[in-house]
Design a protein around this motif. Sequence first.
Motif, PDB file in Angstrom:
ATOM      1  N   ARG A 155      -6.479  54.168  16.966  1.00 25.27           N
ATOM      2  CA  ARG A 155      -7.138  53.488  15.968  1.00 25.27           C
ATOM      3  C   ARG A 155      -8.163  54.512  14.858  1.00 25.27           C
ATOM      4  O   ARG A 155      -8.221  53.862  13.737  1.00 25.27           O
TER       5      ARG A 155
ATOM      6  N   ILE B  70     -17.237  52.195  17.648  1.00 25.18           N
ATOM      7  CA  ILE B  70     -15.968  51.739  17.850  1.00 25.18           C
ATOM      8  C   ILE B  70     -15.069  52.730  17.788  1.00 25.18           C
ATOM      9  O   ILE B  70     -15.191  53.942  18.159  1.00 25.18           O
ATOM     10  N   ARG B  71     -13.819  52.310  18.644  1.00 23.39           N
ATOM     11  CA  ARG B  71     -12.691  53.291  18.961  1.00 23.39           C
ATOM     12  C   ARG B  71     -12.251  54.128  17.739  1.00 23.39           C
ATOM     13  O   ARG B  71     -11.792  55.015  18.086  1.00 23.39           O
ATOM     14  N   GLY B  72     -12.493  53.332  16.487  1.00 23.84           N
ATOM     15  CA  GLY B  72     -11.853  54.014  15.276  1.00 23.84           C
ATOM     16  C   GLY B  72     -12.584  54.828  14.742  1.00 23.84           C
ATOM     17  O   GLY B  72     -12.258  55.178  13.430  1.00 23.84           O
TER      18      GLY B  72
ATOM     19  N   CYS C   8     -16.287  55.550  20.718  1.00 25.40           N
ATOM     20  CA  CYS C   8     -16.665  55.475  22.135  1.00 25.40           C
ATOM     21  C   CYS C   8     -15.549  54.410  22.477  1.00 25.40           C
ATOM     22  O   CYS C   8     -15.184  53.451  22.014  1.00 25.40           O
ATOM     23  N   ILE C   9     -15.045  54.546  24.001  1.00 26.48           N
ATOM     24  CA  ILE C   9     -14.366  53.641  24.681  1.00 26.48           C
ATOM     25  C   ILE C   9     -14.670  53.781  26.203  1.00 26.48           C
ATOM     26  O   ILE C   9     -15.302  54.693  26.546  1.00 26.48           O
TER      27      ILE C   9
END
Lengths: 324, 324
Positions: B223, B143-145, B206-207
């Motif tokens: 995030r 996740i982004r966070g 990750c993004i």
Amino acid sequence: MNEFDLIQQFFSHANSNRTDVALGIGDDCALLQPKSGNQIAVTTDTMVDGIHFDSRLSPADLAHKLVAVNLSDLAAMGAEPCWVSLALTLPTSDSNWLTEFGAMLAERLQHYGVSLIGGDTTRGPLTLSLTAQGQLPAGTAMIRGGAKPGDLILVSGSLGDAALALQQDKLVALPAASIASLEQRLFRPTPRVELGLAIRALANACIDISDGLSADLNHILARSSAASGELLGAVIDADKLPVSATAVTVLGAKRAALNGLKGGDDYELCFTVSPDSLQPVLAAAEQCNTRVSVIGEINQTGQLAVQYQQQQLDWQAQGYLHFS
Amino acid sequence: MNEFDLIQQFFSHANSNRTDVALGIGDDCALLQPKSGNQIAVTTDTMVDGIHFDSRLSPADLAHKLVAVNLSDLAAMGAEPCWVSLALTLPTSDSNWLTEFGAMLAERLQHYGVSLIGGDTTRGPLTLSLTAQGQLPAGTAMIRGGAKPGDLILVSGSLGDAALALQQDKLVALPAASIASLEQRLFRPTPRVELGLAIRALANACIDISDGLSADLNHILARSSAASGELLGAVIDADKLPVSATAVTVLGAKRAALNGLKGGDDYELCFTVSPDSLQPVLAAAEQCNTRVSVIGEINQTGQLAVQYQQQQLDWQAQGYLHFS
């Protein structure tokens, strides 16, 4: 970050806090946790300005109808509605429009316990596309292809009012309340979610009526014939079609029946049940406070015949736009 | 049944015969059978004519890019791509257009083992919206966070060529092959699906880079700060940004780095890993034949700083469209 990235603020409350949404709006993807062993039912419906709606529909109407037409497809499978993704294309980021649309979207999703899990908002000609997902135990879905010879054919609610609302020239003499009631059926249809869940274990085949009863029943016949290897047909008693008092007032009884047979956009369910299941189906429908009517029977004739007062009706010659 | 109902014939081969599609196109809903215990990752991306693309993109390019931008979001979570639903709005039912679009859609989906499970085709201004779904074991998504202070920041592939392809005035002196290579990056990006799966167990955050590295890394910082309660920042070594030889030829090394920092539409992955995980990540990337580069580090400064040859760069003053 542009104005269209900021639009999600208008949808931040369209979230019913479902515990099966592990990650909602704001990441590359949403993450959903279906119940173990369940199947996911997925449907997408798009509404385009000038094609599927006109300026008579308010932003709230559009949100209402967008949710309804998608949840109607889930209802036809007997799926519990869970999650939706919204692809919204807008000419401008009009905050009045977005506030009204977002509020009704949230209200409708809340009503059905559905979460908005993501989507995309872009600039361009007004286009609304929703992908709705539901869940149901594997192998329990109602499908179009399950009808059997001898099945009774039923429909929910009443048919034809949405189509009648489009024929504005016929409505000029009606009281305003009658026109409003017809337009309510066109602009704000009610998806038969509760009924779909209630009859899932009882019906052999089901479809939602978006193209008109005759067209959609033909979809059931085609898929069920393909699935069974038999050439199935049906006979409909047009005088048993449930139609509104307003439709009878405007069209007369026979034309109201034909309008119900061919008119689209009602988002009622058409389903078939073996005669043994009729009583439990009627009881289930009563539990949902939803009217259902027996309107005909599946047979092996290979065609859809329509009777009116025991007389065969050459209904295909009486085109939907020309029967008046 | 109108011409737009018949369009599904052009998509009938866009089906990889996945055994987890219990019911495909042709009923009210598709029915999917996720693997027990898995989570579903869902993303939607829309492309609008005149906003996201112009007439330089062929129908095949559009199909290629539509699949890529959606699968890139699944890659960023580390999800296995499984199913897509297509909402296609078209001015006319042009069979040449549909044949070319449908063939590339089928080829791309086949390549990734993905099934087209449904959608809606409507008349209107050209708009393409795809909802893509993937699967992954519960709790394993990137996740982004998830970024932590001390994490190394990596990117896949190279950055900035898609943005450079848009600056046609700068490209006039280039050989045709170089222009074609830049346009390939803009029109037919490669989603890093295999890399996303390979690093899922190793990366903290990750993004995918659609808005530009600096904008997307800021999403990770925002995030991750919200998730951890710490005010996170990062430092990027702009001279370590992977850029193409063509970009250096056109822009010079420093401007190519800035272009890589700010340009969007590359659909590479930006991810963070603890230093302990660097070697396994590099080995995983090599297994995928995908170049990855260490470009900086997460810290607790609360801001995104950029260095070029050890000098702090006032990069935000150097606007993307103005730095030349």
